[in-house]
Design a protein around this motif. Structure first.
Motif, PDB file in Angstrom:
ATOM      1  N   LEU A 442     -35.456 -36.591  89.180  1.00  0.00           N
ATOM      2  CA  LEU A 442     -35.290 -35.322  88.518  1.00  0.00           C
ATOM      3  C   LEU A 442     -33.832 -34.667  88.531  1.00  0.00           C
ATOM      4  CD1 LEU A 442     -36.116 -33.116  86.464  1.00  0.00           C
ATOM      5  CD2 LEU A 442     -37.585 -32.218  88.118  1.00  0.00           C
ATOM      6  N   TYR A 443     -33.355 -34.537  89.669  1.00  0.00           N
ATOM      7  CA  TYR A 443     -32.141 -33.906  89.958  1.00  0.00           C
ATOM      8  C   TYR A 443     -31.114 -34.537  89.353  1.00  0.00           C
ATOM      9  CZ  TYR A 443     -29.996 -37.302  93.340  1.00  0.00           C
ATOM     10  OH  TYR A 443     -29.411 -38.341  94.007  1.00  0.00           O
ATOM     11  N   VAL A 444     -31.075 -35.974  89.260  1.00  0.00           N
ATOM     12  CA  VAL A 444     -29.841 -36.654  88.481  1.00  0.00           C
ATOM     13  C   VAL A 444     -29.748 -36.106  86.891  1.00  0.00           C
ATOM     14  CG1 VAL A 444     -29.338 -38.904  87.455  1.00  0.00           C
ATOM     15  CG2 VAL A 444     -30.013 -38.700  89.756  1.00  0.00           C
ATOM     16  N   TRP A 445     -30.844 -35.740  86.414  1.00  0.00           N
ATOM     17  CA  TRP A 445     -30.942 -35.446  84.835  1.00  0.00           C
ATOM     18  C   TRP A 445     -30.685 -33.892  84.968  1.00  0.00           C
ATOM     19  CZ3 TRP A 445     -29.864 -39.135  81.820  1.00  0.00           C
ATOM     20  CH2 TRP A 445     -30.184 -40.345  82.442  1.00  0.00           C
ATOM     21  N   GLU A 446     -30.950 -33.175  85.846  1.00  0.00           N
ATOM     22  CA  GLU A 446     -30.547 -31.730  85.819  1.00  0.00           C
ATOM     23  C   GLU A 446     -29.018 -31.539  86.067  1.00  0.00           C
ATOM     24  OE1 GLU A 446     -34.487 -29.656  87.806  1.00  0.00           O
ATOM     25  OE2 GLU A 446     -33.133 -30.457  89.215  1.00  0.00           O
TER      26      GLU A 446
END
Lengths: 595, 168
Positions: A442-446
């Motif tokens: 998720l953090y990559v896309w955040e």
């Protein structure tokens, strides 16, 4: 009336619905069909007609005043004319109706009206109106929802939870900021502690069970809502029930969901607390303790080529040395990239030693890390002139902070704002081979979306400045004054406008480049996957593939007004007939949204 | 009935150290993008505050409130957003919710000035922690002065064991 109905019916059956898949919360129609909103409303109206236009959900306060009203003067209604279509008419984005319950889910008490009952529509519409009216005041909003006029004739808690989730998961955006729904649900639980939390838990369990077909944007919101909700209720949850997901292939949606939820829970509290809260069996899904790794103080660091310089750097920084001195320490580091001609644009070892050391010294908190970036901003800029070097800075940051996604998020934010790295460098880094391990995290896309948003805001800001300046010159043109004075002023303004125009052009070309990079890299990774599956004869439709194609959809949807500006370029350069049909389909669905 | 918007209301509290007239102060508050956040646990970190407050928008900076003597967190902070709209959402949706199991409180603030990060109580922390009579493990136990007056063991008791949101 009959003619009107026949015309609408003909229109409804003729409508193109290419856009529907991109707006669906679930790709599956089991257990409940996910209908296009006009199709559903039309089915409800047709059913109402069959039921002799009966409904039970409209409040009729005038019935109480029948005696007075029947003698009152009658007024004619003014005629209604639909506004004509113009080129800049804005139409509402189409939606798909969110359904997660039917009458079997609410076992006791009043029965939930069916999907095609107009009562269902009326209840939902009324609840939505309450939400929209009171959205600024979450406490009053919760109170009003629970005070719904027909509350005793319907399973109100189920309707409320469905409508709130329906808004939270609406694509492309929830009507209100996501955090509003979290706090609204908290207030509802507080006001109705004996019944609402159970319905919410039942609904959450259903979302979890149906997560395999849930759109990734909705999964993200589910993760954020659920972890935030738990943080307000001491992280109490029937964690034992979800233990079986640990045994599943870790690329599947259930274990990924639990992994992301636990990660977010840690961010809202602390590592040890979450470790002690969940069953031991969750071990493989638990996030690492968010510590940093400083390569030059690890065991065996002595043999690394940069260790001596790194230790010198630490000593000099602690002795408050000038930036030139620090650059001097880095100067003599050999360049591993140097090719035979002795030509090398940047030295990755220099970056590695410097970035590792500066982040290590600022590891105590976000504030420490930010001041480290600010203090050595000059050196960062000097080392990061070209994009390849910027990508290497990001890669080094990842090496140091890979166990702390939140730290990476805030560091990238600060590096973008202080122009140490540019937006396309961030996008290229996220798609790079080094990051492929984390591609579905998720953090990559955040980070990706936050980068795009910053780029878009920057363009908007320059555009507004230019607009303001242009307006100002127009106004000053009207003013009277001596001619010389006027000419002087005009020249200044014109220079200013020219300067702003240049800035806008460069910002727009940067923005265009960013989107081209992102879409091109998407096409590359997806095409590679499809090709690999074809040669090995495997089914391409894996969890990774669905995840990635939905991330591509998400880029289109979340930034649709900006992407729309570059549609022609995208169609000519990237989404051409050479592109695989599966990838092209996403582009076509997006185009159909506004058709 | 008009709809109440918590973001458009000013609380009753006014910073007594504000330099300027009361009208200036209120005008400042109505345009501010900075919030004062209170009732934090001493153990709540800057990272946690970023995570929670980031849900309302991009954060420009967070300034942790520190004990004047110890230079350790003393249960409050300032959060500054880039835009007023994000700060307003924070006034609507964050105040009154929980962080580290405590109900936190947000108030409009006229903007951070150097020096304001320190507690203004005699003992170095916040004034509210001087005479507090309850035992609050998230905020150093009993009130500092209360503890000195009523407890023969004095600071020893205060440093005793962490509660539910104890140290990491």
């Amino acid at each position: 009336m009959e003619r009107l109905l026949t015309n609408i019916d003909a229109y409804i059956s003729k409508r193109q619905k290419v856009h529907v898949p991109i707006l669906r919360v679930w790709s599956s129609d089991i257990p409940h069909p996910q209908e296009e909103y006009l199709d559903c409303l039309w089915a409800q109206i047709k059913k109402m007609r069959m039921d002799k236009w009966q409904e039970r959900q409209i409040v009729r306060p005038y019935l109480a005043f029948d005696n007075i009203l029947c003698e009152a003067l009658q007024h004619n209604l003014p005629p209604y004319n639909a506004p004509p279509h113009t080129d800049d008419s804005a139409y509402p984005m189409p939606t798909v109706v969110f359904r997660m319950f039917d009458y079997t889910d609410a076992p006791e008490g009043p029965v939930m009206p069916g999907h095609h009952s107009v009562d269902r529509y009326l209840i939902e519409e009324n609840l939505r109106r309450i939400i929209d009216t009171y959205a600024v005041d979450r406490k009053e909003c919760a109170a009003q929802l629970l005070n719904y006029p027909f509350k005793n004739k319907i399973p109100l808690n189920y309707h409320i939870v469905e409508v709130v989730y329906g808004q939270l998961f609406q694509l492309p955006f929830a009507p209100h900021v996501d955090v509003f729904y979290t706090t609204l649900l908290i207030e509802l639980c507080k006001l109705q502690p004996s019944s609402l939390p159970q319905v919410l838990a039942q609904a959450t369990e259903m979302l979890y069970e149906r997560i395999d077909t849930m759109n990734i944007s909705c999964v993200d919101r589910f993760v954020n809502w659920f972890s935030h909700h738990l943080s307000n209720f001491q992280f109490r949850w029937s964690w034992d029930d979800w233990v079986p997901c640990v045994e599943l292939d870790s690329s599947l949606y259930k274990p990924k969901f639990v992994q992301e939820v636990l990660g977010k829970c840690v961010r809202l509290s602390y590592h040890q607390r979450i470790v002690e809260t969940v069953p031991d069996a969750y071990g493989p899904l638990l996030p690492h303790e968010p510590n940093h790794v400083y390569k030059y103080e690890q065991e065996g660091a002595g043999s690394l080529p940069g260790t001596v310089a790194a230790h010198q750097l630490i000593a000099s920084i602690k002795a408050k040395a000038e930036p030139e001195e620090l650059m001097n320490i880095l100067k003599d580091l050999p360049n591993p990239k140097k090719d035979d001609d002795g030509e090398a644009a940047f030295n990755p070892l220099k970056i590695d030693v410097f970035v590792q050391t500066v982040l290590h010294l600022g590891c105590k908190s976000f504030s420490h890390a930010f001041s480290a970036l600010a203090k050595f901003h000059g050196i960062f800029r000097e080392l990061a002139e070209e994009e390849e070097a910027q990508i290497h800075i990001l890669r080094t940051m990842y090496d140091v902070w890979k166990k702390h996604p939140q730290m990476m998020f805030v560091l990238v934010d600060k590096m973008l704002r202080t122009q140490i790295v540019n937006c396309s460098a961030v996008a290229n880094w996220l798609f790079s081979h080094d990051m492929s391990q984390d591609f579905t995290r998720l953090y990559v896309w955040e980070i990706m979306h936050s980068t795009i948003r910053k780029m878009n805001k920057h363009v908007d800001k320059v555009q507004k400045e230019l607009g303001d300046a242009q307006q100002k010159t127009e106004k000053s043109g009207d003013k009277s004054g001596s001619e010389d004075e006027m000419q002087d002023m005009d020249r200044v303004d014109e220079e200013e406008i020219e300067r702003l125009q240049e800035r806008l052009e460069s910002a727009q070309s940067e923005q265009k480049k960013l989107f081209l990079v992102i879409f091109q890299r998407f096409i590359m990774v997806l095409t590679e996957h499809l090709g690999r599956c074809e040669t090995s004869g495997k089914d391409f439709n894996t969890a990774w593939y669905r995840y990635s194609i939905e991330r591509l959809q998400q880029i289109f949807l979340q930034h649709h007004s900006t992407v729309t500006k570059y549609l022609d370029t995208l169609e000519n350069l990237l989404f051409t007939s050479d592109t695989d049909a599966h990838i092209l389909q996403v582009f076509q669905q997006f185009c159909a949204l506004r058709a | 009935m008009p709809i109440r918007d918590p973001a458009k209301e000013l609380g009753a509290y006014r910073d007594q150290h504000y330099k300027g007239s009361r009208t200036d102060q209120e005008r400042h508050l109505l345009e501010s993008t900075t919030l004062y956040v209170g009732n934090l646990s001493f153990y709540t970190t800057e990272e946690q505050i970023y995570e929670l407050f980031g849900k309302c928008g991009d954060i420009k900076r967070i300034i942790m409130g520190l004990d004047k003597m110890q230079r350790t967190p003393c249960g409050f902070c300032f959060v500054e957003y880039y835009t007023r709209a994000d700060a307003e959402n924070c006034m609507r949706y964050t105040t009154g919710t929980r962080l580290d199991d405590r109900i936190i409180r947000c108030d409009w603030d006229a903007g951070f000035k150097e020096g304001r990060q320190y507690g203004r109580g005699k003992s170095g922390g916040q004034v509210r922690d001087e005479y507090r009579k309850d035992y609050d493990p998230g905020r150093g136990g009993y009130g500092k002065i209360t503890a000195k007056q009523y407890n023969p063991l004095g600071p020893m008791l205060m440093s005793k064991g962490p509660g539910p949101s104890g140290p990491r």
